[in-house]
Design an enzyme around this catalytic site. Sequence first.
Site, PDB file in Angstrom:
ATOM      1  N   LYS A  65       9.015  -5.031   7.132  1.00 39.87           N
ATOM      2  CA  LYS A  65       8.054  -5.270   6.004  1.00 39.87           C
ATOM      3  C   LYS A  65       7.653  -3.846   5.287  1.00 39.87           C
ATOM      4  CE  LYS A  65       3.251  -6.173   6.204  1.00 39.87           C
ATOM      5  NZ  LYS A  65       1.715  -6.760   7.029  1.00 39.87           N
ATOM      6  N   LYS A 123       9.964  -8.585   3.909  1.00 42.49           N
ATOM      7  CA  LYS A 123       8.419  -9.040   2.967  1.00 42.49           C
ATOM      8  C   LYS A 123       8.415  -7.695   2.218  1.00 42.49           C
ATOM      9  CE  LYS A 123       4.009  -9.674   3.899  1.00 42.49           C
ATOM     10  NZ  LYS A 123       2.756  -9.636   4.928  1.00 42.49           N
TER      11      LYS A 123
HETATM   12  C1  PBG Z   1      -0.977  -7.714   7.187  1.00 38.38           C
HETATM   13  C2  PBG Z   1      -0.512  -8.772   6.399  1.00 38.38           C
HETATM   14  C3  PBG Z   1      -0.453  -8.538   5.118  1.00 38.38           C
HETATM   15  C4  PBG Z   1       0.307  -9.431   4.525  1.00 38.38           C
HETATM   16  C5  PBG Z   1       0.483 -10.515   5.502  1.00 38.38           C
HETATM   17  N1  PBG Z   1       0.054  -9.841   6.694  1.00 38.38           N
HETATM   18  C6  PBG Z   1      -0.648  -7.586   4.100  1.00 38.38           C
HETATM   19  C7  PBG Z   1      -0.707  -6.078   4.301  1.00 38.38           C
HETATM   20  O1  PBG Z   1       0.047  -5.172   4.876  1.00 38.38           O
HETATM   21  O2  PBG Z   1      -1.679  -5.554   3.799  1.00 38.38           O
HETATM   22  C8  PBG Z   1       0.412  -9.710   2.870  1.00 38.38           C
HETATM   23  C9  PBG Z   1       0.861 -10.992   2.495  1.00 38.38           C
HETATM   24  C10 PBG Z   1       0.770 -11.262   1.106  1.00 38.38           C
HETATM   25  O3  PBG Z   1       0.595 -10.302   0.172  1.00 38.38           O
HETATM   26  O4  PBG Z   1       0.851 -12.231   0.861  1.00 38.38           O
HETATM   27  N2  PBG Z   1      -1.199  -8.400   8.549  1.00 38.38           N
END
Ligand code: PBG
Length: 325
Positions: free
Chosen positions: A197, A250
Site C-alpha cells: 500500500k 494499492k
Molecule cells: C486506510 C485506508 C485508506 C484507503 C483504504 N483504507 C486510505 C488511507 O490510507 O488514507 C483508501 C482507499 C481509497 O482511496 O479508495 N485504512
Amino acid sequence: MAFPATRMRRMRRTDTLRGLVRETELSPQHLIQPLFVVAGEGIREEVPSMPGIERFSISNLVEEAADIAVAGIGAVLLFGIPAAKDEVGSGAYDDEGVVQMAVRALKEAHPKLTVMTDVCLCEYTSHGHCGIFRGGSHEVDNDLSVELLAKTAISHAEAGADVVAPSDMMDGRIGSIRYQMDEEGHAGVPIVAYSAKYASAFYGPFRDAAESTPEFGDRRGYQMDPANAAEAVREAELDLDEGADMLMVKPAVPYLDIVRRVKDATGAPLAAYHVSGEYSMLKAAAANGWIDERVAVVETLTSIRRAGADAIVTYYAKEAAAWLR
Ligand code: PBG
C-alpha cells in the site's frame, strides 16, 4: 511471393473471432464493492468528491446491499465511520461498533453475500493515523498498534465477517492477527493483506468519505514510497510467511507494474485496489463528456486483471457488474 500484408489483423475481424482469442476475462465475480457505513439512522448521503458513492447508516446499507447481493459481485468491503473518535481508536474494536453492527445486519439479511471488513484505526482515531502513539510521541508505535488491530480483526470475525482486510501497513500485523484469530476460534476466516500500500495522493476522496485525513503529518512513515518496487515483493513475501491468504496492491492503475511483479514473484491470490482518486478522475472526465465512461471503465478494469490481479476492489463494482451482464 507476395509480402504478407495482413497477419495480426485477421483474428480481429469479428466479435466472435476476437472472443475466441481473448486472453483476459472480466466478470462481476472478480469485483469487490467498497461500502461506507456511518453511525446514526436514516442516513444516505453522497460523498461530494465521489459522485455516485454514498455513505449509509445500517438499515440503508442493508437495503443497498440487496442489489449488490444479486449482481453476482464477489464481495463487499466495509469501512466504518463511527459516531465518536478518540486517541486510541476505541470504536474500531468495540463489539457494538458501527462495522460490527453492520456486519451482523448484513449477514442476517443477505447470508450469501461475502462481507469483507477493512481493519484499520484511521477512521476511529481523533488524529486520523492508522496506528496509535506512545505517550507524547508523534511516531506511530508499531507493536501497540498491532495489538489493537488484532483486537479489531477478532471483533469483526465475532460479528460474522467472512474475510478481514488489514490496511494499516504496520509490520507484523498479519502474523499477529492470524495467531490471535486462530486462538479465538476463527481459524477459518481468511486475511487479505494490503501488502503493498503506497503513500498515495489518490486516496484524497476516500479521506473525505471516511473523515480520516491525518490531523498532522502524513502516512509516509508506514505506507510505501511510490518510488519502490522490489520492496513490494518483500512486503508480499513477509505477509505470506505470516499467514496472508490473499495479497493486495494499492492503488491499482499507477502501480500495474507492481501487480505484475507481485503476481509473478509469489503466484499467490492477488487483489488490486482501484482507489477513490482513480474512480473520481474517471467520473470527472465522464461528467465533462471527455471520455466514454462505460468503455473507459471496462478497459481500466480489464487492464488491472491483465496485469495479474485476480480480484479488483473498485467503487465501480456495482455499475460495472450491470455493464458486464
Ligand atoms: C486506510 C485506508 C485508506 C484507503 C483504504 N483504507 C486510505 C488511507 O490510507 O488514507 C483508501 C482507499 C481509497 O482511496 O479508495 N485504512
